[in-house]
Design a protein around this motif. Structure first.
Motif, mmCIF file in Angstrom:
data_model
loop_
_atom_site.group_PDB
_atom_site.id
_atom_site.type_symbol
_atom_site.label_atom_id
_atom_site.label_comp_id
_atom_site.label_asym_id
_atom_site.label_seq_id
_atom_site.Cartn_x
_atom_site.Cartn_y
_atom_site.Cartn_z
ATOM 1 N N ALA A 1 33.269 -45.222 -16.096
ATOM 2 C CA ALA A 1 34.406 -45.826 -15.395
ATOM 3 C C ALA A 1 34.197 -47.338 -15.433
ATOM 4 C CB ALA A 1 34.498 -45.317 -13.965
ATOM 5 N N ILE A 2 34.684 -47.970 -16.480
ATOM 6 C CA ILE A 2 34.456 -49.400 -16.711
ATOM 7 C C ILE A 2 35.698 -50.170 -16.269
ATOM 8 C CG2 ILE A 2 33.900 -51.145 -18.452
ATOM 9 C CD1 ILE A 2 32.667 -48.783 -20.100
ATOM 10 N N HIS A 3 35.585 -50.842 -15.154
ATOM 11 C CA HIS A 3 36.700 -51.575 -14.546
ATOM 12 C C HIS A 3 37.903 -50.667 -14.330
ATOM 13 C CE1 HIS A 3 35.147 -55.672 -14.265
ATOM 14 N NE2 HIS A 3 34.424 -55.357 -15.316
ATOM 15 N N VAL A 4 37.652 -49.589 -13.611
ATOM 16 C CA VAL A 4 38.699 -48.610 -13.310
ATOM 17 C C VAL A 4 38.819 -48.348 -11.813
ATOM 18 C CG1 VAL A 4 39.467 -46.227 -13.681
ATOM 19 C CG2 VAL A 4 38.343 -47.470 -15.536
ATOM 20 N N LEU A 5 37.705 -48.179 -11.131
ATOM 21 C CA LEU A 5 37.741 -47.700 -9.746
ATOM 22 C C LEU A 5 38.432 -48.669 -8.803
ATOM 23 C CD1 LEU A 5 34.197 -46.096 -9.423
ATOM 24 C CD2 LEU A 5 36.318 -45.095 -10.282
ATOM 25 N N GLU A 6 38.432 -49.949 -9.143
ATOM 26 C CA GLU A 6 39.121 -50.928 -8.296
ATOM 27 C C GLU A 6 40.638 -50.754 -8.339
ATOM 28 O OE1 GLU A 6 38.317 -53.048 -12.295
ATOM 29 O OE2 GLU A 6 37.358 -51.570 -10.980
ATOM 30 N N HIS A 7 41.144 -49.990 -9.309
ATOM 31 C CA HIS A 7 42.588 -49.825 -9.485
ATOM 32 C C HIS A 7 43.161 -48.591 -8.789
ATOM 33 C CE1 HIS A 7 42.965 -52.878 -12.712
ATOM 34 N NE2 HIS A 7 41.764 -52.475 -13.076
ATOM 35 N N LEU A 8 42.334 -47.686 -8.301
ATOM 36 C CA LEU A 8 42.801 -46.354 -7.937
ATOM 37 C C LEU A 8 43.264 -46.256 -6.485
ATOM 38 C CD1 LEU A 8 40.060 -44.232 -9.722
ATOM 39 C CD2 LEU A 8 42.273 -44.995 -10.613
ATOM 40 N N PRO A 9 44.548 -45.952 -6.252
ATOM 41 C CA PRO A 9 45.032 -45.827 -4.872
ATOM 42 C C PRO A 9 44.492 -44.602 -4.148
ATOM 43 C CG PRO A 9 46.787 -45.321 -6.425
ATOM 44 C CD PRO A 9 45.640 -45.855 -7.235
ATOM 45 N N ASN A 10 44.106 -43.578 -4.901
ATOM 46 C CA ASN A 10 43.520 -42.386 -4.279
ATOM 47 C C ASN A 10 42.083 -42.222 -4.762
ATOM 48 O OD1 ASN A 10 43.268 -40.160 -2.663
ATOM 49 N ND2 ASN A 10 44.949 -39.019 -3.577
ATOM 50 N N LEU A 11 41.290 -43.231 -4.518
ATOM 51 C CA LEU A 11 39.905 -43.267 -4.980
ATOM 52 C C LEU A 11 39.084 -42.063 -4.526
ATOM 53 C CD1 LEU A 11 37.583 -44.824 -6.377
ATOM 54 C CD2 LEU A 11 37.274 -46.065 -4.216
#
Length: 238
Positions: A126-136
């Protein structure tokens, strides 16, 4: 309960123009980043390569973009055959398929159940992805389900969102490019893209994964304010 109450994060719907700009800029930024900011890009992708588990075969990369990470991998035929890259944007998946037709690329949402068996992957990226997720929280649960509990790893790279150095760097890079390209404010775009800060991300991951190693860039000190990115490798908890 207090922490869970903010998930999923909800935002007003995009206008058709904003939707087009959002998709267009994400694709354009994936082209600009390696060309203009190669040292940052090298850390982002090099970290995951350096922390691959020995003898891995099956990889899941979420938020794969146009496949830039695959430029950094040296994979055997079996590893390429078992490399699954997913992204929520069709235009990004199409670009990846053109660059790397020999890997598996799908349009999918990592915040929902994906069509793989429990524990299927030796490595999850997960390369620069988790900061984008509204339902982390749902994404973390799904990644934990898919990661092999005995020998699998989750490798993550996140921005130091909210930090002084990262804020300043963005002003002279992505924000400047966005404003020039679209002749409008950057705030609506980034306000619904980088929605999770490092403390939130770690709070959701640690119940399911245990930190095995970490690396901060560009200053090798565990501090947010002076760094741009953090690389983290986790082992799944049983």
């Amino acid at each position: 309960m207090e922490r869970q109450s903010k998930w999923p994060k909800v935002f007003p719907p995009l206008t058709p123009e904003q939707k087009w700009i959002s998709d267009d800029f994400m694709k354009y930024w994936h082209e600009v980043l390696p060309a203009r900011y190669g040292i940052v890009n090298s850390f982002n992708h090099g970290y995951a390569v350096r922390h691959a588990p020995p003898g891995f075969v099956r990889t899941l990369e979420i938020g794969c973009g146009d496949g830039e990470h695959l430029e950094y991998e040296t994979l055997s035929d079996a590893q390429r055959k078992n490399y699954h890259a997913i992204d929520i944007r069709q235009n990004m998946v199409d670009a990846l398929k053109q660059r790397f037709p020999d890997v598996n690329a799908h349009v999918s949402d990592c915040q929902a159940r994906m069509p793989f068996e429990d524990g299927y992957f030796d490595r999850v990226l997960a390369i620069h992805v988790l900061e984008h997720l509204p339902n982390l929280p749902e994404a973390v649960k799904e990644l934990h389900r898919l990661c092999d509990k005995e020998r699998g790893v989750l490798s993550v790279v996140i921005p130091c969102e909210g930090g002084l150095a990262y804020g300043m760097a963005r002003k002279i890079s992505a924000e400047r490019i966005f404003r020039k390209r679209y002749k409008q404010s950057y705030s609506w775009f980034i306000g619904r893209e980088h929605i999770n800060v490092p403390s939130e991300i770690l709070a959701e991951i640690t119940p399911y994964f245990e930190v095995e190693s970490s690396s901060y860039f560009p200053i090798p000190a565990p501090a947010i304010f002076c760094n741009l990115c953090i690389g983290l490798t986790f082992k799944p908890r049983h």
